[in-house]
Motif scaffolding. Structure first.
Motif, PDB file in Angstrom:
ATOM      1  N   PHE A   1      35.361 -46.199  53.840  1.00  0.00           N
ATOM      2  CA  PHE A   1      36.571 -45.927  54.637  1.00  0.00           C
ATOM      3  C   PHE A   1      36.241 -45.401  55.689  1.00  0.00           C
ATOM      4  O   PHE A   1      35.175 -44.678  55.966  1.00  0.00           O
ATOM      5  CB  PHE A   1      37.310 -45.299  53.717  1.00  0.00           C
ATOM      6  N   ALA A   2      37.060 -45.632  56.883  1.00  0.00           N
ATOM      7  CA  ALA A   2      36.451 -45.027  58.426  1.00  0.00           C
ATOM      8  C   ALA A   2      36.798 -43.559  58.440  1.00  0.00           C
ATOM      9  O   ALA A   2      35.939 -42.796  58.952  1.00  0.00           O
ATOM     10  CB  ALA A   2      37.244 -45.963  59.249  1.00  0.00           C
ATOM     11  N   ARG A   3      37.933 -43.295  58.400  1.00  0.00           N
ATOM     12  CA  ARG A   3      38.342 -41.877  58.490  1.00  0.00           C
ATOM     13  C   ARG A   3      39.122 -41.159  57.404  1.00  0.00           C
ATOM     14  O   ARG A   3      40.474 -41.731  57.358  1.00  0.00           O
ATOM     15  CB  ARG A   3      39.176 -41.637  59.879  1.00  0.00           C
ATOM     16  N   PRO A   4      38.775 -40.393  56.628  1.00  0.00           N
ATOM     17  CA  PRO A   4      37.222 -39.597  56.668  1.00  0.00           C
ATOM     18  C   PRO A   4      36.248 -40.809  56.380  1.00  0.00           C
ATOM     19  O   PRO A   4      36.605 -41.594  55.276  1.00  0.00           O
ATOM     20  CB  PRO A   4      37.550 -38.656  55.764  1.00  0.00           C
ATOM     21  N   ASN A   5      35.303 -40.691  56.957  1.00  0.00           N
ATOM     22  CA  ASN A   5      33.847 -41.445  56.607  1.00  0.00           C
ATOM     23  C   ASN A   5      33.654 -41.229  54.943  1.00  0.00           C
ATOM     24  O   ASN A   5      33.447 -40.231  54.351  1.00  0.00           O
ATOM     25  CB  ASN A   5      32.748 -41.247  57.160  1.00  0.00           C
ATOM     26  N   THR A   6      33.964 -42.402  54.386  1.00  0.00           N
ATOM     27  CA  THR A   6      33.890 -42.365  52.879  1.00  0.00           C
ATOM     28  C   THR A   6      33.041 -43.605  52.156  1.00  0.00           C
ATOM     29  O   THR A   6      32.844 -44.452  52.648  1.00  0.00           O
ATOM     30  CB  THR A   6      35.283 -42.372  52.203  1.00  0.00           C
TER      31      THR A   6
END
Length: 207
Positions: free
Chosen positions: A121-126
């Motif tokens: 996942f981009a934001r938050p970086n996950t």
């Protein structure tokens, strides 16, 4: 020799080997190792909300795992999350909804004998790790994080291993460079487990 049920052999090249299972690249680069950030807990809660809204009751459990879940532990600023669904291999039940929510599948593989899907996942970086009930790795993640939360000496050892791995050969895999430290920490955690007997399995005997 007695062996803890969550023990797995030392495999220093596991991360490099699994790259052949990669199906896509992540949206956001992992970034450099940094000191623990108190905001990581809130970032996890943000990811949890997205998961709950996207797949609802299919999320049997959502857990913050990995280094960002342990106060005082340095980490790359990527939130690791274990998601348990009824059947990880039934991708039709959850993958489209995760994709619509902004997650991207990057690995379809097997870990510790269990099917595993890794999404980012981009934001938050996950890093989102998806498992079926009873999978071994999520149980190992709990043991590892719980041990580090209560053992400052091993937190220091692990921080040192992360620093050394970060300074290593750029062609090497960061996770593989710290694999020995991870294995040794598990050994101490397993030996201290009052619920399961575990004789020492030193790396010199199992490599």
């Amino acid at each position: 020799m007695q062996t803890h049920p969550l023990w797995r052999p030392f495999n220093p090249g596991a991360n490099a080997a699994r790259q052949g299972e990669r199906v896509a690249s992540r949206q956001t680069a992992p970034g450099a190792v940094q000191a623990h950030d108190e905001d990581w807990g809130e970032q996890f809660e943000g990811t949890r909300r997205v998961l709950t809204e996207s797949i609802g009751d299919l999320a049997l459990s959502i857990s913050h795992v990995g280094s960002t879940s342990v106060p005082g532990l340095a980490a790359k600023p990527v939130i690791d999350v274990d998601l348990i669904v009824p059947d990880v291999e039934d991708e039709h039940s959850y993958m489209r909804r995760l994709d619509a929510a902004g997650f991207r599948l990057i690995f379809r593989d097997v870990m510790s004998g269990d099917p595993h899907r890794q999404l980012t996942f981009a934001r938050p970086n996950t890093n989102l790790h998806v498992w079926s009930p009873g999978a071994i790795e999520p149980q190992r993640h709990v043991v590892f994080a719980d041990w580090l939360r209560t053992n400052p000496t091993d937190r220091l050892r692990y921080n040192a291993a992360k620093a050394a791995a970060s300074a290593g050969d750029g062609s090497a895999r960061y996770n593989d460079l710290k694999a020995a430290a991870v294995y040794d920490i598990y050994e101490r955690a397993f030996a201290a487990d009052a619920h399961h007997a575990h004789d020492p399995h030193p790396r010199a005997l199992v490599e």
